[in-house]
Write a protein that holds these residues in place. Structure first.
Motif, PDB file in Angstrom:
ATOM      1  N   ALA A 187       0.835  -1.189   0.000  1.00  0.00           N
ATOM      2  CA  ALA A 187       0.000   0.000   0.000  1.00  0.00           C
ATOM      3  C   ALA A 187       0.877   1.248   0.000  1.00  0.00           C
ATOM      4  O   ALA A 187       1.920   1.274   0.633  1.00  0.00           O
ATOM      5  N   THR A 238       2.052   9.201   4.419  1.00  0.00           N
ATOM      6  CA  THR A 238       3.028   8.206   4.894  1.00  0.00           C
ATOM      7  C   THR A 238       4.099   7.964   3.831  1.00  0.00           C
ATOM      8  O   THR A 238       5.289   8.048   4.113  1.00  0.00           O
ATOM      9  N   HIS A 239       3.658   7.667   2.611  1.00  0.00           N
ATOM     10  CA  HIS A 239       4.599   7.296   1.555  1.00  0.00           C
ATOM     11  C   HIS A 239       4.845   8.402   0.538  1.00  0.00           C
ATOM     12  O   HIS A 239       5.802   8.348  -0.205  1.00  0.00           O
ATOM     13  N   PHE A 292      -5.094   6.698  -0.959  1.00  0.00           N
ATOM     14  CA  PHE A 292      -4.247   5.516  -0.810  1.00  0.00           C
ATOM     15  C   PHE A 292      -4.468   4.574  -1.987  1.00  0.00           C
ATOM     16  O   PHE A 292      -5.517   4.579  -2.620  1.00  0.00           O
ATOM     17  N   HIS A 344       7.947   2.035  10.257  1.00  0.00           N
ATOM     18  CA  HIS A 344       6.704   2.794  10.204  1.00  0.00           C
ATOM     19  C   HIS A 344       6.169   3.137  11.589  1.00  0.00           C
ATOM     20  O   HIS A 344       5.538   4.156  11.783  1.00  0.00           O
ATOM     21  N   PHE A 345       6.350   2.222  12.526  1.00  0.00           N
ATOM     22  CA  PHE A 345       5.673   2.388  13.801  1.00  0.00           C
ATOM     23  C   PHE A 345       6.620   2.784  14.933  1.00  0.00           C
ATOM     24  O   PHE A 345       6.275   2.722  16.091  1.00  0.00           O
ATOM     25  N   VAL A 398      -2.608  -5.558  -4.892  1.00  0.00           N
ATOM     26  CA  VAL A 398      -2.224  -6.958  -4.747  1.00  0.00           C
ATOM     27  C   VAL A 398      -1.748  -7.434  -6.106  1.00  0.00           C
ATOM     28  O   VAL A 398      -2.408  -7.185  -7.119  1.00  0.00           O
ATOM     29  N   ALA A 433     -12.143   8.237   0.832  1.00  0.00           N
ATOM     30  CA  ALA A 433     -11.256   8.243   1.996  1.00  0.00           C
ATOM     31  C   ALA A 433     -10.776   9.673   2.196  1.00  0.00           C
ATOM     32  O   ALA A 433     -10.759  10.465   1.260  1.00  0.00           O
ATOM     33  N   ASP A 434     -10.390  10.006   3.430  1.00  0.00           N
ATOM     34  CA  ASP A 434      -9.887  11.354   3.699  1.00  0.00           C
ATOM     35  C   ASP A 434      -8.657  11.661   2.870  1.00  0.00           C
ATOM     36  O   ASP A 434      -8.488  12.763   2.365  1.00  0.00           O
ATOM     37  N   ARG A 435      -7.754  10.679   2.781  1.00  0.00           N
ATOM     38  CA  ARG A 435      -6.502  10.891   2.063  1.00  0.00           C
ATOM     39  C   ARG A 435      -6.310   9.747   1.085  1.00  0.00           C
ATOM     40  O   ARG A 435      -6.730   8.626   1.317  1.00  0.00           O
ATOM     41  N   VAL A 476       0.319   5.331   0.878  1.00  0.00           N
ATOM     42  CA  VAL A 476      -0.656   6.161   1.567  1.00  0.00           C
ATOM     43  C   VAL A 476      -0.154   7.605   1.573  1.00  0.00           C
ATOM     44  O   VAL A 476       1.008   7.842   1.906  1.00  0.00           O
ATOM     45  N   SER A 489      -3.798   0.505  -2.593  1.00  0.00           N
ATOM     46  CA  SER A 489      -3.351  -0.785  -2.072  1.00  0.00           C
ATOM     47  C   SER A 489      -3.437  -1.771  -3.225  1.00  0.00           C
ATOM     48  O   SER A 489      -4.499  -1.979  -3.796  1.00  0.00           O
TER      49      SER A 489
END
Lengths: 290, 290
Positions: free
Chosen positions: B1, B6-7, B85, B276-277, B89, B81-83, B3, B87
C-alpha cells in the motif's frame, strides 16, 4: 476496502468487529457470483498510535470471519496511515458457471434474499448516538455491524442453474438493481409492496420504505430468474437457510429502475441509494417520470 | 500500500507517478523471489474532491507500470477516503524454486544489486522543497519517484539456482539485511567500504554512509550466495543489466547485523533504517557493541 470515516467510526465497533466486517463484505461479493471463498490478503493502514492489542483483535476478526466460511488469511501488509483502513482481497473459486450482473432479460422475475433496509436503520441508530434500549434497535445495529454474507444461498442458486443475473445489495436495493439493469441492458420494475422488511424495521420505520429501497450494506442477494425456472426456484427456497421474496420484473429498457407503488402507479425513484462520490451524498432526483 | 502522508505527498509526484510507484514497489516484492508478475488488483481510496482526471491518470500509471513488466490490472475497488491511498495486490508465478528470506547460512557471501541510498537522498530533496538545479539532484529524486524493480536480475539469480536467501531493500539496507538474518537465524557483517553508492550520491552526501545504510525505498535486491557458487555468480553478472556488489558475509548468530568500518572495527549499527511504527521515527540505539 473499509475506511475509517467513510465506512465506520471506531466508536461503533470493536476492532475485532471491524476486521470481521471487512471480511464479510468481501465474502458477500463471492456469494453474489455463487462462488466458494478460498484465501484472503489484507492490507491494513493504521495510525502509529493505534494500540498493538487492537491491531491483533482486528487481525483476529478477519481470520475468524474468513474461517467461519471456509477461507484463510494467507498474507498481507501493514503500514502507517492517518486513519484506519482495511483493504481485503479475497480469492474464490466458481461452483458452476459464475453468476454475473449482465444476464437479465425482459420477462425475467426479480427476487431478493432476506430483508432490506435493516443495516441502514442500524447505521442511523449508531449515528444518532442514542442508547439502544429496544430489542429491535439492537437487531438493526447488529445487521449493520455484522452482516451475513449469503454464501450458501448464492452457491445453491448458481449450482441449480436458476439465476440469469445476480448482485449483492451494498449500495441500496434500487441502486444495485440499477447496476444489474445497466450491465444487462434492461429496465426493471420494483413493486414497493413486495419489498421485504423485518419486524425490527417495521417497529422503527413503520411503512416508510426509504431505508429498504435506498439503504445500503444489507449484503442480501438480488437476482433474476427466467419464468420457466421459477417453479424450480420455489422448490429450492425450502432448502435455503433464508427467505427469498419476489420483488419485481425485468422489462425492455436501457438500465433504468422503476418503482410501482401500492396504487399501481409507475414512477422513477426520486432517490436511489448510496454514492460514495455524490456531492454531500444528497438524494438525487430523476429527470422525469415515464 | 502507498498512503498519502506516509509514503508520498501529492506535490512530489503526478497522479500517474503515484499509480506507477504503487505498482513498482509491488513488482519489487516479486523480483525478490525471482518470480514473474501476472496480474494485479488495485484498491484505491480517494477524497470525494479528488479530480476524476487525476483518478484516471493514477489508474493509467498503475496499468502502464504493470504492462511494462508483463502484468495486467484485472480489477479493483474505489471508495471515498480522507486521504489518497492505493493498495495493490499483485499475483506472480515462480520461475524455479522461489527465493525466500530464510536460507542464508554462515559462510555465505552477501551481495546487493545497483546502488543504495539514492532514493533516501531524493526523498530528502523533495522534503526540503529546494529547486532541483543539479543533474545529480534530479537523478536522486527520480530514484525515489520511479524506482526500478529488479525483475530480470531476480529471475536470473533464482533461475541459475545461485541465491540461498533474498530480500528487496525497502526499509533500508541494514534493516532489510536484518530481516533476512532474523528469518535465517544468522548474523551478518556488512563491510562499510564496499556499500555501493552512485556518483549522484557522492556528489550530494560525500562519504556520509547514513543514507546508503539506513535509507529505504531503493528496491535493490540483497541476497546471499554459498561460496562454491560465487564463481558462477561472477559469470552471470556480466549478462545482468545491473551492477552486483559484494558487501559482506553471513556469520553464526541470531538475527543481528554488524558493521565493519574502514579501519576493520566491528560494531552494531547505531541506526538501522525505517520503521513505520517507531516513536517519531527516531534512530534506535543498539544495546551494546560486541
Amino acid at each position: 476496502a473499509v475506511v475509517e470515516g467513510t465506512h465506520f467510526r471506531p466508536e461503533w465497533q470493536s476492532p475485532e468487529q471491524i476486521g470481521a466486517r471487512a471480511s464479510l463484505v468481501n465474502l458477500s461479493d463471492i456469494a453474489a457470483m455463487g462462488g466458494r471463498p478460498l484465501y484472503g490478503l489484507a492490507s491494513v493502514g493504521a495510525p502509529p498510535s493505534y494500540p498493538a492489542r487492537d491491531l491483533e483483535a482486528l487481525h483476529r476478526g478477519i481470520v475468524r470471519a474468513l474461517a467461519r466460511h471456509g477461507a484463510s488469511l494467507v498474507g498481507g501488509n501493514l503500514c502507517a496511515a492517518d486513519r484506519l483502513f482495511v483493504s481485503l482481497v479475497l480469492v474464490g473459486e466458481p461452483t458452476g458457471r459464475p453468476a454475473r450482473r449482465g444476464g437479465a432479460q425482459p420477462g425475467h422475475f426479480l427476487f431478493v434474499t432476506g430483508t432490506v433496509g435493516d443495516a441502514a436503520l442500524g447505521l442511523r441508530l449508531l449515528q444518532s448516538r442514542k442508547r439502544l434500549a429496544s430489542r429491535s434497535a439492537r437487531a438493526l445495529v447488529r445487521r449493520f455491524v455484522s452482516p451475513t454474507p449469503r454464501l450458501e444461498a448464492g452457491r445453491a442458486l448458481v449450482g441449480a442453474g436458476l439465476v440469469s443475473a445476480m448482485i449483492d445489495v451494498s449500495d441500496g436495493l434500487l441502486r444495485d438493481v440499477g447496476h444489474l439493469c445497466e450491465a444487462s441492458g434492461v429496465d426493471a420494475v420494483v413493486l414497493e409492496r413486495f419489498v421485504p422488511r423485518s419486524a425490527a424495521y417495521r417497529a422503527l420505520a413503520g411503512e416508510d420504505l426509504t431505508a429498504a429501497l435506498c439503504g445500503g450494506e444489507d449484503y442480501e442477494l438480488v437476482f433474476t430468474v427466467a419464468p420457466a425456472k421459477v417453479p424450480r426456484l420455489g422448490r429450492l427456497v425450502h432448502r435455503l437457510n433464508c427467505r427469498v421474496t419476489f420483488i419485481g420484473r425485468v422489462v425492455p429498457g436501457r438500465g433504468r429502475v422503476w418503482l410501482q407503488d401500492r396504487a399501481g402507479r409507475l414512477a422513477r425513484p426520486r432517490q436511489m441509494g448510496y454514492d460514495h462520490f455524490a456531492k454531500a451524498n444528497r438524494p438525487k432526483r430523476a429527470a422525469s417520470s415515464p
